[in-house]
Design a protein around this motif. Structure first.
Motif, PDB file in Angstrom:
ATOM      1  N   PRO A  73      31.166  38.922  40.301  1.00 57.93           N
ATOM      2  CA  PRO A  73      30.952  40.350  40.209  1.00 57.93           C
ATOM      3  C   PRO A  73      32.129  41.222  40.185  1.00 57.93           C
ATOM      4  O   PRO A  73      32.231  42.198  40.045  1.00 57.93           O
ATOM      5  N   ASP A  74      33.343  40.521  40.912  1.00 59.55           N
ATOM      6  CA  ASP A  74      34.576  41.001  41.036  1.00 59.55           C
ATOM      7  C   ASP A  74      35.851  40.747  39.802  1.00 59.55           C
ATOM      8  O   ASP A  74      36.981  40.896  40.161  1.00 59.55           O
ATOM      9  N   TYR A  75      35.318  40.215  38.807  1.00 57.75           N
ATOM     10  CA  TYR A  75      36.126  39.858  37.880  1.00 57.75           C
ATOM     11  C   TYR A  75      36.912  40.750  37.265  1.00 57.75           C
ATOM     12  O   TYR A  75      38.271  40.528  37.036  1.00 57.75           O
ATOM     13  N   PHE A  76      36.673  41.891  37.196  1.00 62.22           N
ATOM     14  CA  PHE A  76      37.492  42.851  36.468  1.00 62.22           C
ATOM     15  C   PHE A  76      38.792  43.123  37.326  1.00 62.22           C
ATOM     16  O   PHE A  76      39.927  43.219  36.649  1.00 62.22           O
ATOM     17  N   TRP A  77      38.518  43.268  38.411  1.00 57.31           N
ATOM     18  CA  TRP A  77      39.896  43.541  39.345  1.00 57.31           C
ATOM     19  C   TRP A  77      40.696  42.056  39.415  1.00 57.31           C
ATOM     20  O   TRP A  77      41.740  42.290  39.598  1.00 57.31           O
TER      21      TRP A  77
END
Length: 234
Positions: A73-77
């Motif tokens: 879920p935090d892959y973008f950052w």
């Protein structure tokens, strides 16, 4: 990208803490019962069972992770730590951090904690005869033996709260760990409804599979041989 733009946060339950809970909790419980009952065979069989379950769970979980490669879920950052997405979608973040961000499915915390703690719960349920006539009706024993399952559930749910896994990852990981623990437990111990569910198969004789009878009834040699032959045929 909205599904993968959750903030990067530290784990509520870190990996070393999770491993310690999942590995040492069943081992400590096994040694506690050994100190109380002194059954060396049970100690060896229990350690063999949990020693099979945990590595097997780790191998299966990590194999699926590497094959599936679902973003966390935090892959973008992880991919764009400065918050600026490049036109070619090429990640600018640390390579190891980005690669770790593609191992969301299934949740390793969930599978490993459910594997170790489910085995611990099954082991205690067997020792307390929770689902057999000797131990029914004891709320205290039921709560004690079921507490590892509650702990594993809290560890699994924490992985969605810290944005390290999607709910599907946690669900599948939990079911995977629970299934492996049950399978390995049953390789060494009978069903929890068995009259001798507190003992491993290595301690059971063919006669222990028979229904309980009056202790005053004795069988002669030929009758015992006939019963033994019938059991082997089954």
């Amino acid at each position: 990208m909205w599904l993968y733009k959750n903030p990067v946060t530290p784990s509520y339950v870190t990996t070393p803490v999770m491993f310690c809970i999942a590995v040492f909790t069943p081992i400590v419980v096994i040694f506690i019962f050994f100190s109380l009952r002194g059954e060396r065979t049970d100690l060896i069989q229990a350690l063999l069972a949990v020693g099979l379950a945990l590595p097997l769970c780790g191998i299966i979980t990590n194999s699926i992770k590497n094959i599936y490669g679902r973003p966390r879920p935090d892959y973008f950052w992880r991919c764009f730590p400065d918050g600026k997405m490049t036109s070619d979608l090429h990640c600018t973040g640390d390579l190891d951090t980005v690669m770790e961000g593609r191992k969301s499915f299934p949740s390793g915390h969930s599978s490993f904690s459910f594997c170790g703690l489910t085995f611990c719960a099954l082991y205690m349920m067997g020792k307390f005869h929770i689902f057999e006539s000797q131990g029914r009706g004891s709320a205290l024993k039921l709560c004690i033996s079921g507490s590892p399952l509650f702990a594993s559930l809290m560890i699994a749910l924490s992985r969605t709260a810290d944005y390290h896994h999607h709910w599907q990852d946690v669900l599948v990981g939990s079911l995977l760990g629970l299934s492996i623990a049950f399978m390995c437990y049953r390789q060494y111990y009978p069903f929890l409804t068995h009259v001798s569910c507190d003992k491993p198969y290595a301690m059971l004789t063919p006669y222990s599979e028979l229904p309980r009878t009056d202790s005053r009834v004795s069988l002669n040699y030929s009758e015992r041989k006939d019963i033994e032959a019938a059991i082997h045929m089954i």
